[in-house]
Design a protein around this motif. Structure first.
Motif, mmCIF file in Angstrom:
data_model
loop_
_atom_site.group_PDB
_atom_site.id
_atom_site.type_symbol
_atom_site.label_atom_id
_atom_site.label_comp_id
_atom_site.label_asym_id
_atom_site.label_seq_id
_atom_site.Cartn_x
_atom_site.Cartn_y
_atom_site.Cartn_z
ATOM 1 N N ASN A 158 0.849 -1.197 0.000
ATOM 2 C CA ASN A 158 0.000 0.000 0.000
ATOM 3 C C ASN A 158 0.883 1.245 0.000
ATOM 4 O OD1 ASN A 158 -2.229 1.678 0.121
ATOM 5 N ND2 ASN A 158 -2.435 1.485 2.348
ATOM 6 N N LEU A 159 0.463 2.243 -0.799
ATOM 7 C CA LEU A 159 1.186 3.510 -0.888
ATOM 8 C C LEU A 159 0.166 4.630 -0.783
ATOM 9 C CD1 LEU A 159 3.899 4.993 -1.452
ATOM 10 C CD2 LEU A 159 3.280 4.924 -3.877
ATOM 11 N N GLN A 160 0.409 5.578 0.099
ATOM 12 C CA GLN A 160 -0.515 6.698 0.302
ATOM 13 C C GLN A 160 0.261 7.910 0.806
ATOM 14 O OE1 GLN A 160 -3.302 5.344 3.250
ATOM 15 N NE2 GLN A 160 -1.790 5.345 4.913
ATOM 16 N N TYR A 238 10.031 9.950 0.942
ATOM 17 C CA TYR A 238 10.701 11.213 0.616
ATOM 18 C C TYR A 238 11.154 11.252 -0.854
ATOM 19 C CZ TYR A 238 11.033 11.559 5.723
ATOM 20 O OH TYR A 238 10.719 11.605 7.069
ATOM 21 N N GLY A 239 10.356 10.643 -1.698
ATOM 22 C CA GLY A 239 10.695 10.638 -3.118
ATOM 23 C C GLY A 239 11.815 9.710 -3.471
ATOM 24 N N GLY A 240 12.194 8.834 -2.553
ATOM 25 C CA GLY A 240 13.313 7.929 -2.815
ATOM 26 C C GLY A 240 12.985 6.796 -3.750
ATOM 27 N N VAL A 241 11.703 6.514 -3.988
ATOM 28 C CA VAL A 241 11.296 5.445 -4.901
ATOM 29 C C VAL A 241 10.420 6.086 -5.985
ATOM 30 C CG1 VAL A 241 10.301 3.136 -5.085
ATOM 31 C CG2 VAL A 241 11.297 3.885 -2.919
ATOM 32 N N PRO A 242 11.051 6.641 -7.016
ATOM 33 C CA PRO A 242 10.252 7.342 -8.043
ATOM 34 C C PRO A 242 9.295 6.430 -8.802
ATOM 35 C CG PRO A 242 12.529 7.109 -8.746
ATOM 36 C CD PRO A 242 12.478 6.675 -7.323
ATOM 37 N N LEU A 243 9.639 5.132 -8.915
ATOM 38 C CA LEU A 243 8.745 4.211 -9.604
ATOM 39 C C LEU A 243 7.411 4.112 -8.887
ATOM 40 C CD1 LEU A 243 11.233 1.307 -10.467
ATOM 41 C CD2 LEU A 243 10.345 3.069 -12.001
ATOM 42 N N LEU A 244 7.421 4.132 -7.582
ATOM 43 C CA LEU A 244 6.176 4.056 -6.833
ATOM 44 C C LEU A 244 5.404 5.364 -6.917
ATOM 45 C CD1 LEU A 244 7.350 2.106 -3.650
ATOM 46 C CD2 LEU A 244 6.033 1.222 -5.586
ATOM 47 N N SER A 245 6.125 6.472 -6.865
ATOM 48 C CA SER A 245 5.438 7.770 -6.927
ATOM 49 C C SER A 245 4.774 7.963 -8.279
ATOM 50 C CB SER A 245 6.439 8.902 -6.663
ATOM 51 O OG SER A 245 7.008 8.763 -5.369
ATOM 52 N N ALA A 246 5.421 7.465 -9.341
ATOM 53 C CA ALA A 246 4.856 7.640 -10.682
ATOM 54 C C ALA A 246 3.671 6.717 -10.924
ATOM 55 C CB ALA A 246 5.931 7.376 -11.731
ATOM 56 N N ALA A 247 3.644 5.569 -10.258
ATOM 57 C CA ALA A 247 2.574 4.596 -10.491
ATOM 58 C C ALA A 247 1.659 4.489 -9.282
ATOM 59 C CB ALA A 247 3.176 3.244 -10.825
ATOM 60 N N SER A 255 6.726 -2.657 -10.897
ATOM 61 C CA SER A 255 7.754 -3.691 -10.745
ATOM 62 C C SER A 255 8.980 -3.016 -10.123
ATOM 63 C CB SER A 255 8.084 -4.327 -12.101
ATOM 64 O OG SER A 255 9.085 -5.311 -11.941
ATOM 65 N N VAL A 256 9.177 -3.247 -8.867
ATOM 66 C CA VAL A 256 10.235 -2.572 -8.105
ATOM 67 C C VAL A 256 11.273 -3.605 -7.690
ATOM 68 C CG1 VAL A 256 10.778 -1.143 -6.113
ATOM 69 C CG2 VAL A 256 8.559 -0.900 -7.275
ATOM 70 N N PRO A 257 12.556 -3.466 -8.109
ATOM 71 C CA PRO A 257 13.609 -4.397 -7.663
ATOM 72 C C PRO A 257 14.036 -4.094 -6.221
ATOM 73 C CG PRO A 257 14.534 -2.745 -9.108
ATOM 74 C CD PRO A 257 13.063 -2.476 -9.082
ATOM 75 N N LEU A 258 14.113 -5.115 -5.428
ATOM 76 C CA LEU A 258 14.478 -4.990 -4.018
ATOM 77 C C LEU A 258 15.599 -5.998 -3.671
ATOM 78 C CD1 LEU A 258 10.901 -4.785 -2.464
ATOM 79 C CD2 LEU A 258 12.385 -2.877 -3.110
ATOM 80 N N ASN A 259 16.243 -5.743 -2.553
ATOM 81 C CA ASN A 259 17.299 -6.642 -2.043
ATOM 82 C C ASN A 259 16.958 -7.076 -0.618
ATOM 83 O OD1 ASN A 259 19.005 -6.529 -4.337
ATOM 84 N ND2 ASN A 259 19.818 -4.556 -3.656
ATOM 85 N N LEU A 260 17.018 -8.377 -0.418
ATOM 86 C CA LEU A 260 16.803 -8.950 0.907
ATOM 87 C C LEU A 260 18.167 -9.359 1.486
ATOM 88 C CD1 LEU A 260 14.826 -10.069 3.094
ATOM 89 C CD2 LEU A 260 14.904 -12.250 1.836
ATOM 90 N N THR A 261 18.479 -8.861 2.663
ATOM 91 C CA THR A 261 19.776 -9.171 3.312
ATOM 92 C C THR A 261 19.521 -9.756 4.695
ATOM 93 O OG1 THR A 261 19.977 -6.955 4.241
ATOM 94 C CG2 THR A 261 20.942 -7.325 2.059
ATOM 95 N N VAL A 287 15.080 -9.721 -5.262
ATOM 96 C CA VAL A 287 13.675 -10.047 -5.425
ATOM 97 C C VAL A 287 12.966 -8.846 -6.053
ATOM 98 C CG1 VAL A 287 13.125 -9.277 -3.079
ATOM 99 C CG2 VAL A 287 11.588 -10.859 -4.258
ATOM 100 N N THR A 288 11.936 -9.108 -6.828
ATOM 101 C CA THR A 288 11.201 -8.050 -7.523
ATOM 102 C C THR A 288 9.786 -7.999 -6.990
ATOM 103 O OG1 THR A 288 12.535 -8.371 -9.513
ATOM 104 C CG2 THR A 288 10.463 -7.171 -9.755
ATOM 105 N N LEU A 289 9.411 -6.801 -6.545
ATOM 106 C CA LEU A 289 8.045 -6.580 -6.064
ATOM 107 C C LEU A 289 7.157 -6.236 -7.265
ATOM 108 C CD1 LEU A 289 5.836 -6.089 -3.931
ATOM 109 C CD2 LEU A 289 6.765 -3.780 -3.666
ATOM 110 N N LYS A 290 6.183 -7.082 -7.532
ATOM 111 C CA LYS A 290 5.253 -6.873 -8.638
ATOM 112 C C LYS A 290 3.835 -6.756 -8.091
ATOM 113 C CE LYS A 290 8.007 -9.355 -12.103
ATOM 114 N NZ LYS A 290 8.015 -10.448 -13.108
#
Length: 307
Positions: A158-160, A238-247, A255-261, A287-290
């Protein structure tokens, strides 16, 4: 002339008689029977003191007296052991002191030898125990645990728009997911206690979610599957994920690429707390969040790097 010579001989005889001491009459010899115990004690007492006189008026020569005393003492000592002990205390033999010194030396040398042997035993035990511990530690080194991150599931996303704690308006992200790990202990003679660092999900340097794995124990030659929740609630972007802000209005198409450590820490108790081999395994998975794959298992077996 004959009268003169006779007179001279008489004078010489007279001078010789005057110069020579008078001879004492020859004393008769006495034969003394062995005295009793009481007499032996008195004789030993008077014989040990130079100023004492013998208890009985034995008129005999010093040589006979000493022989008789020694004879009587010997016979009394043979008859009475207590008298021999008292006589031995008053006149100890020369070899007794040497024997006492030898006994003391032997006891002292024996004590030193015992301490030396005890120190050698302790040192040998410590060396052998250390070698044994090193052998166990070396034997446990090849049995490194086998760890596999099998899959990951994104349950919700969720994004808001929102406001952070300082009052700055920004996009807020909420994420919920689970990570499945399979752990196997190949050791044949020890079990392992397993812990981990927090599981963290990053978009480059921005952390979006985290979770803590529960501790567990794995017996020898067995495996264990564990599921850990990795989530984030109202994380400011804070605008750090522009793909989410645009969509924002089309989240199912993102489709957001992420890293699990994460880091898995294993500790085995081979010989109590003395031999505790430790195994650390760092894992990083891509991992890719789709948006259209929520609730589905994403297989990460070939997407992880183990170090």
């Amino acid at each position: 002339m004959a009268g003169t010579m006779h007179a001279k001989s008489d004078s010489e005889v007279t001078s010789l008689d005057a110069s020579s001491p008078p001879r004492s009459p020859r004393r008769p010899l006495y034969y003394v029977q062995s005295p009793s115990q009481h007499d032996v004690e008195k004789m030993s007492y008077y014989g040990s003191s130079p100023f004492a006189s013998p208890p009985h008026p034995y008129h005999c020569s010093p040589i006979h007296h000493s022989r008789e005393s020694s004879t009587s003492r010997l016979s009394a000592s043979l008859k009475n052991p207590a008298a021999w002990k008292r006589l031995h205390r008053r006149h100890p033999r020369a070899g007794d002191d040497d024997s006492d010194d030898d006994d003391n030396d032997s006891r002292g040398s024996g004590g030193h030898a015992m301490r030396f042997y005890a120190a050698c035993f302790v040192l040998a035990f410590v060396v052998l125990f250390t070698i044994f511990s090193l052998i166990l530690w070396a034997a446990s080194a090849p049995y490194k645990p086998k760890i596999f991150v099998t899959s990951m599931v994104f349950h919700s996303f969720n994004l808001q728009a929102g406001i952070d704690q300082t009052g700055v308006p920004t996009d807020m992200l909420s994420l919920n997911s689970t990570v499945r790990i399979f752990y196997r202990n190949p050791a044949t003679f020890f079990g392992v206690h397993v812990t981990s660092t927090p599981f963290e999900l990053f978009y480059y340097q921005l952390r979006l979610a985290s979770g803590q794995m529960k501790k567990f124990y794995v017996t020898r030659k067995s495996g264990h599957a564990v599921v850990t929740v990795v989530s984030g609630s109202q994380v400011p972007l804070y605008g750090g994920v522009p793909l989410l802000s645009a969509a924002r209005d089309h989240l199912k198409s993102i489709s957001v690429p992420l890293n699990l450590t994460l880091e898995i820490r294993s500790r085995a108790y081979v010989l109590g707390k003395l031999v505790k081999p430790k195994f650390y395994r760092r894992i990083m998975c891509g991992v890719t969040l789709k948006g259209n794959h929520l609730g589905k298992h994403l297989h990460l077996t070939d997407s992880c790097v183990y170090s």
